[in-house]
Design an enzyme around this catalytic site. Sequence first.
Site, PDB file in Angstrom:
ATOM      1  N   GLY A  13      -2.019  25.537  45.410  1.00  0.00           N
ATOM      2  CA  GLY A  13      -1.725  26.521  45.627  1.00  0.00           C
ATOM      3  C   GLY A  13      -1.642  27.936  44.620  1.00  0.00           C
ATOM      4  CE1 TYR A  15       3.961  26.789  41.971  1.00  0.00           C
ATOM      5  CE2 TYR A  15       3.923  27.297  39.591  1.00  0.00           C
ATOM      6  CZ  TYR A  15       4.340  27.085  40.731  1.00  0.00           C
ATOM      7  OH  TYR A  15       5.923  27.685  41.314  1.00  0.00           O
ATOM      8  CD  GLU A 190      14.434  19.526  33.411  1.00  0.00           C
ATOM      9  OE1 GLU A 190      13.440  20.024  32.730  1.00  0.00           O
ATOM     10  OE2 GLU A 190      15.292  19.998  34.213  1.00  0.00           O
TER      11      GLU A 190
HETATM   12  C1  GAL Z   1      16.258  25.738  35.176  1.00  0.00           C
HETATM   13  C2  GAL Z   1      14.994  25.772  35.418  1.00  0.00           C
HETATM   14  C3  GAL Z   1      14.441  24.254  36.395  1.00  0.00           C
HETATM   15  C4  GAL Z   1      15.271  22.633  35.178  1.00  0.00           C
HETATM   16  C5  GAL Z   1      16.841  23.621  35.484  1.00  0.00           C
HETATM   17  C6  GAL Z   1      17.604  22.016  35.073  1.00  0.00           C
HETATM   18  O1  GAL Z   1      16.242  26.497  34.327  1.00  0.00           O
HETATM   19  O2  GAL Z   1      14.796  26.337  35.537  1.00  0.00           O
HETATM   20  O3  GAL Z   1      13.587  23.904  35.971  1.00  0.00           O
HETATM   21  O4  GAL Z   1      15.038  22.642  34.023  1.00  0.00           O
HETATM   22  O5  GAL Z   1      17.637  24.935  34.556  1.00  0.00           O
HETATM   23  O6  GAL Z   1      18.956  22.511  34.891  1.00  0.00           O
END
Ligand code: GAL
Length: 259
Positions: A13, A15, A190
């Site tokens: 997209g 990006y 993550e």
């Molecule tokens: C934000 C970030 C997210 C995620 C989150 C975790 O600052 O934009 O991608 O990492 O923190 O709490």
Amino acid sequence: MKNKVAILYICTGNYVIFWENFYKSFSRHFLPGYQKKYFVFTESNDASLQTANDVRVIYQKKLGWPYDTLYRFRMFYSIDEQLKDFDYIFFFNANMICLQDIDDRILPNEQERLVVVKHPGFFDKDRSLFTYETNPQSLAYIPDDKGEYYFMGGFNGGIGKYYRELIKTLKENIDYDLQTNKLIAIWHDESHLNRYMLDRSPKILSPAYGYPEGVELPFEQKIIILDKNRFGGHNAMRGIEKNRPFIGKIKKILHFFKI
Ligand code: GAL
């Protein structure tokens, strides 16, 4: 011959606008002298992707939020055969720019195996504020009394063999959560990355390697994360809103970072 390094990069997209400057800055500053190959997952035909012979484009259509991030390890697993050739493998978020030479001191040794970066929003925060997955049903779950650091999902890597293991395990864990547990961990890939590191002792880098643009932190700026708000905001970048960022303005902003 220096070690071979694979760099995994997703720019579906909107990006794709980040690719050119990512590529220029990493080619110049990231592990200079190493033999690097970029695996770029995109559906774009942008000319900036077609010019270099150290770039391999893998067709990847935009999946929509949050699947573009959640399925990253599935994408990487689809080229596992090609990744076998590499001594080291790294993943970077699309909107990163490498500002300074980064040498082999960031490479993990045989004990560390993998490398992760402390999240710039949590390096100085109490454990109680970490945004780990707290649902015991998820394979990303981390109990309250576990976990010392909160790592960002946007830069991780390692020795090829071990990073390929990580790719396979996280792909499987994320699939299991979705299909069997019917859930998505709070911070997607993550959360699973943080859970994976709980049982391991990776090399840990400071937020200097994931420094958000426009924020004051007590670190050098080695790898910066461009502020998506300047490109139409998170939602526009993720394709949630229709207001596509104005490409001319974006190019001007990116020009500022040309090295
Ligand atoms: C934000 C970030 C997210 C995620 C989150 C975790 O600052 O934009 O991608 O990492 O923190 O709490």
